[in-house]
Design a protein around this motif. Sequence first.
Motif, PDB file in Angstrom:
ATOM      1  N   GLN A 168      -5.233 -15.659  -3.092  1.00  0.00           N
ATOM      2  CA  GLN A 168      -6.204 -15.255  -2.078  1.00  0.00           C
ATOM      3  C   GLN A 168      -6.367 -13.736  -2.120  1.00  0.00           C
ATOM      4  O   GLN A 168      -5.387 -13.005  -2.220  1.00  0.00           O
ATOM      5  CB  GLN A 168      -5.746 -15.708  -0.701  1.00  0.00           C
ATOM      6  N   GLU A 169      -7.578 -13.283  -2.004  1.00  0.00           N
ATOM      7  CA  GLU A 169      -7.870 -11.863  -2.204  1.00  0.00           C
ATOM      8  C   GLU A 169      -7.054 -10.954  -1.287  1.00  0.00           C
ATOM      9  O   GLU A 169      -6.457  -9.970  -1.742  1.00  0.00           O
ATOM     10  CB  GLU A 169      -9.361 -11.599  -2.003  1.00  0.00           C
ATOM     11  N   ASP A 170      -7.029 -11.276   0.002  1.00  0.00           N
ATOM     12  CA  ASP A 170      -6.308 -10.413   0.930  1.00  0.00           C
ATOM     13  C   ASP A 170      -4.803 -10.473   0.721  1.00  0.00           C
ATOM     14  O   ASP A 170      -4.104  -9.463   0.821  1.00  0.00           O
ATOM     15  CB  ASP A 170      -6.656 -10.761   2.375  1.00  0.00           C
ATOM     16  N   LYS A 171      -4.312 -11.675   0.403  1.00  0.00           N
ATOM     17  CA  LYS A 171      -2.878 -11.834   0.163  1.00  0.00           C
ATOM     18  C   LYS A 171      -2.461 -11.134  -1.128  1.00  0.00           C
ATOM     19  O   LYS A 171      -1.403 -10.514  -1.199  1.00  0.00           O
ATOM     20  CB  LYS A 171      -2.509 -13.324   0.090  1.00  0.00           C
ATOM     21  N   PHE A 172      -3.302 -11.265  -2.160  1.00  0.00           N
ATOM     22  CA  PHE A 172      -2.964 -10.613  -3.422  1.00  0.00           C
ATOM     23  C   PHE A 172      -2.950  -9.104  -3.258  1.00  0.00           C
ATOM     24  O   PHE A 172      -2.107  -8.418  -3.840  1.00  0.00           O
ATOM     25  CB  PHE A 172      -3.948 -11.001  -4.525  1.00  0.00           C
ATOM     26  N   LYS A 173      -3.866  -8.578  -2.484  1.00  0.00           N
ATOM     27  CA  LYS A 173      -3.885  -7.131  -2.247  1.00  0.00           C
ATOM     28  C   LYS A 173      -2.577  -6.686  -1.606  1.00  0.00           C
ATOM     29  O   LYS A 173      -2.011  -5.638  -1.965  1.00  0.00           O
ATOM     30  CB  LYS A 173      -5.063  -6.756  -1.355  1.00  0.00           C
ATOM     31  N   ASP A 174      -2.067  -7.479  -0.672  1.00  0.00           N
ATOM     32  CA  ASP A 174      -0.798  -7.154  -0.029  1.00  0.00           C
ATOM     33  C   ASP A 174       0.351  -7.240  -1.032  1.00  0.00           C
ATOM     34  O   ASP A 174       1.223  -6.369  -1.080  1.00  0.00           O
ATOM     35  CB  ASP A 174      -0.551  -8.110   1.141  1.00  0.00           C
ATOM     36  N   LEU A 175       0.349  -8.296  -1.858  1.00  0.00           N
ATOM     37  CA  LEU A 175       1.366  -8.444  -2.901  1.00  0.00           C
ATOM     38  C   LEU A 175       1.296  -7.284  -3.887  1.00  0.00           C
ATOM     39  O   LEU A 175       2.325  -6.735  -4.303  1.00  0.00           O
ATOM     40  CB  LEU A 175       1.162  -9.771  -3.634  1.00  0.00           C
ATOM     41  N   TYR A 176       0.070  -6.908  -4.264  1.00  0.00           N
ATOM     42  CA  TYR A 176      -0.134  -5.837  -5.232  1.00  0.00           C
ATOM     43  C   TYR A 176       0.450  -4.523  -4.710  1.00  0.00           C
ATOM     44  O   TYR A 176       1.156  -3.814  -5.431  1.00  0.00           O
ATOM     45  CB  TYR A 176      -1.626  -5.687  -5.519  1.00  0.00           C
ATOM     46  N   ARG A 177       0.175  -4.197  -3.467  1.00  0.00           N
ATOM     47  CA  ARG A 177       0.694  -2.957  -2.891  1.00  0.00           C
ATOM     48  C   ARG A 177       2.211  -3.026  -2.697  1.00  0.00           C
ATOM     49  O   ARG A 177       2.904  -2.020  -2.850  1.00  0.00           O
ATOM     50  CB  ARG A 177      -0.010  -2.659  -1.570  1.00  0.00           C
ATOM     51  N   PHE A 178       2.711  -4.187  -2.371  1.00  0.00           N
ATOM     52  CA  PHE A 178       4.153  -4.409  -2.269  1.00  0.00           C
ATOM     53  C   PHE A 178       4.836  -4.100  -3.599  1.00  0.00           C
ATOM     54  O   PHE A 178       5.917  -3.515  -3.646  1.00  0.00           O
ATOM     55  CB  PHE A 178       4.411  -5.864  -1.861  1.00  0.00           C
ATOM     56  N   THR A 179       4.195  -4.490  -4.688  1.00  0.00           N
ATOM     57  CA  THR A 179       4.800  -4.365  -6.009  1.00  0.00           C
ATOM     58  C   THR A 179       5.047  -2.912  -6.389  1.00  0.00           C
ATOM     59  O   THR A 179       6.016  -2.604  -7.088  1.00  0.00           O
ATOM     60  CB  THR A 179       3.915  -5.058  -7.068  1.00  0.00           C
ATOM     61  N   PHE A 180       4.184  -2.007  -5.941  1.00  0.00           N
ATOM     62  CA  PHE A 180       4.427  -0.590  -6.221  1.00  0.00           C
ATOM     63  C   PHE A 180       5.749  -0.156  -5.593  1.00  0.00           C
ATOM     64  O   PHE A 180       6.595   0.455  -6.252  1.00  0.00           O
ATOM     65  CB  PHE A 180       3.281   0.273  -5.672  1.00  0.00           C
ATOM     66  N   GLN A 181       5.932  -0.470  -4.332  1.00  0.00           N
ATOM     67  CA  GLN A 181       7.160  -0.108  -3.650  1.00  0.00           C
ATOM     68  C   GLN A 181       8.357  -0.797  -4.295  1.00  0.00           C
ATOM     69  O   GLN A 181       9.456  -0.248  -4.343  1.00  0.00           O
ATOM     70  CB  GLN A 181       7.071  -0.493  -2.174  1.00  0.00           C
ATOM     71  N   PHE A 182       8.129  -1.972  -4.816  1.00  0.00           N
ATOM     72  CA  PHE A 182       9.140  -2.766  -5.482  1.00  0.00           C
ATOM     73  C   PHE A 182       9.756  -2.015  -6.663  1.00  0.00           C
ATOM     74  O   PHE A 182      10.921  -2.177  -6.971  1.00  0.00           O
ATOM     75  CB  PHE A 182       8.484  -4.070  -5.950  1.00  0.00           C
ATOM     76  N   GLY A 183       8.963  -1.206  -7.324  1.00  0.00           N
ATOM     77  CA  GLY A 183       9.441  -0.508  -8.512  1.00  0.00           C
ATOM     78  C   GLY A 183      10.076   0.834  -8.253  1.00  0.00           C
ATOM     79  O   GLY A 183      10.612   1.447  -9.176  1.00  0.00           O
ATOM     80  N   LEU A 184      10.013   1.320  -7.021  1.00  0.00           N
ATOM     81  CA  LEU A 184      10.567   2.637  -6.717  1.00  0.00           C
ATOM     82  C   LEU A 184      12.065   2.574  -6.442  1.00  0.00           C
ATOM     83  O   LEU A 184      12.574   1.567  -5.949  1.00  0.00           O
ATOM     84  CB  LEU A 184       9.875   3.239  -5.485  1.00  0.00           C
ATOM     85  N   ASP A 185      12.746   3.655  -6.756  1.00  0.00           N
ATOM     86  CA  ASP A 185      14.151   3.801  -6.392  1.00  0.00           C
ATOM     87  C   ASP A 185      14.189   4.620  -5.109  1.00  0.00           C
ATOM     88  O   ASP A 185      14.067   5.841  -5.124  1.00  0.00           O
ATOM     89  CB  ASP A 185      14.915   4.520  -7.514  1.00  0.00           C
ATOM     90  N   SER A 186      14.342   3.933  -3.982  1.00  0.00           N
ATOM     91  CA  SER A 186      14.289   4.618  -2.697  1.00  0.00           C
ATOM     92  C   SER A 186      15.444   5.589  -2.529  1.00  0.00           C
ATOM     93  O   SER A 186      15.311   6.629  -1.878  1.00  0.00           O
ATOM     94  CB  SER A 186      14.305   3.593  -1.555  1.00  0.00           C
ATOM     95  N   ASP A 187      16.600   5.284  -3.117  1.00  0.00           N
ATOM     96  CA  ASP A 187      17.749   6.179  -3.012  1.00  0.00           C
ATOM     97  C   ASP A 187      17.491   7.503  -3.723  1.00  0.00           C
ATOM     98  O   ASP A 187      18.064   8.534  -3.374  1.00  0.00           O
ATOM     99  CB  ASP A 187      18.999   5.516  -3.601  1.00  0.00           C
ATOM    100  N   GLU A 188      16.652   7.461  -4.749  1.00  0.00           N
ATOM    101  CA  GLU A 188      16.307   8.672  -5.479  1.00  0.00           C
ATOM    102  C   GLU A 188      15.136   9.405  -4.831  1.00  0.00           C
ATOM    103  O   GLU A 188      14.748  10.484  -5.265  1.00  0.00           O
ATOM    104  CB  GLU A 188      15.946   8.329  -6.932  1.00  0.00           C
ATOM    105  N   GLY A 189      14.560   8.791  -3.804  1.00  0.00           N
ATOM    106  CA  GLY A 189      13.416   9.398  -3.148  1.00  0.00           C
ATOM    107  C   GLY A 189      12.175   9.426  -4.021  1.00  0.00           C
ATOM    108  O   GLY A 189      11.326  10.315  -3.884  1.00  0.00           O
ATOM    109  N   GLN A 190      12.049   8.455  -4.905  1.00  0.00           N
ATOM    110  CA  GLN A 190      10.907   8.426  -5.821  1.00  0.00           C
ATOM    111  C   GLN A 190       9.601   8.214  -5.066  1.00  0.00           C
ATOM    112  O   GLN A 190       9.540   7.467  -4.099  1.00  0.00           O
ATOM    113  CB  GLN A 190      11.075   7.306  -6.840  1.00  0.00           C
ATOM    114  N   ARG A 191       8.559   8.870  -5.537  1.00  0.00           N
ATOM    115  CA  ARG A 191       7.229   8.709  -4.962  1.00  0.00           C
ATOM    116  C   ARG A 191       6.241   8.184  -5.993  1.00  0.00           C
ATOM    117  O   ARG A 191       5.098   7.904  -5.670  1.00  0.00           O
ATOM    118  CB  ARG A 191       6.750  10.046  -4.395  1.00  0.00           C
TER     119      ARG A 191
END
Length: 301
Positions: A168-191
Amino acid sequence: MPSCPWEDIIKNGDREAHGKAHGKRSTNHKEELNLVGRKPSGDILVNGTKKVEAAIEANQPPTSSGDARKEPVSGSEESFLHRTEELFRRYKDEREDAILEEGMERFCNDLCVDPTEFKVLVLAWKFQAATMCKFTRMEFFEGCRAINADTIEGICARFPSLLNEAKQEDKFKDLYRFTFQFGLDSDEGQRSLHREIAIALWKLVFTQNQPPILDQWLHFLTENPSGIKGISRDTWNMFLNFTQVIGPDLSNYSEDEAWPSLFDTFVEWETERRRKGEEEGGPTHLEDVQTTSLCTDPHAA
């Protein structure tokens, strides 16, 4: 000692990038790696405690007079908490109240899914996991509630509907944006995402609905390692818009519009590549261009 299953997606990327994106965390046991995600939202009570958390605590054997005063949960809620607790304990780490690398690998095995599958990304999205290769107790309980499943069989049965939801378009958009955060190392403070990780995650998130321009884009990123160190959140988010409005021939792309500068570079590079291909009689179309596997070194010959 097994490595984090999600390492298979990006294990052959740049060593330095891999170390930053998937490095360290525990001195007592295996290193933890960043999954992708946002913290679970949940409903907040007046005292700041999430409802699920309060229910979990209420279902635990009382250890003090304070615990004994908690209101009892309903029968159906108690059954859910009991089954979810049993499932969680099957995979949780011995030292930490969370499912870590070894537990995640066993969890995926029991679900009969490859840890690098799109299904696992979708499950992490529904669980709103904040760290790669890790489910906290709260994420696991709220995730099971979100998908209405509290057994291995129940989760497996939910996969078809979860995959349809992700279309679904709206759900995929949410998943897509989630995936960016998914790849970050929050402990390293990556942006921003390391280039190799971004390539892997773009291929993964578009598993069910690959846009025509994707292979050309990934080919461009792979062939220009020195000029592209990382992918910003804005570039990541705008690429979804790019795939929706720009045709595969790139003829309707305009530098006058508010696209990230990397897109300008890509269009120039791809246009030149096609021009040379036509002159030399080589590949000019998407289906003729060799793509980069996510499970092999993008720099390998």
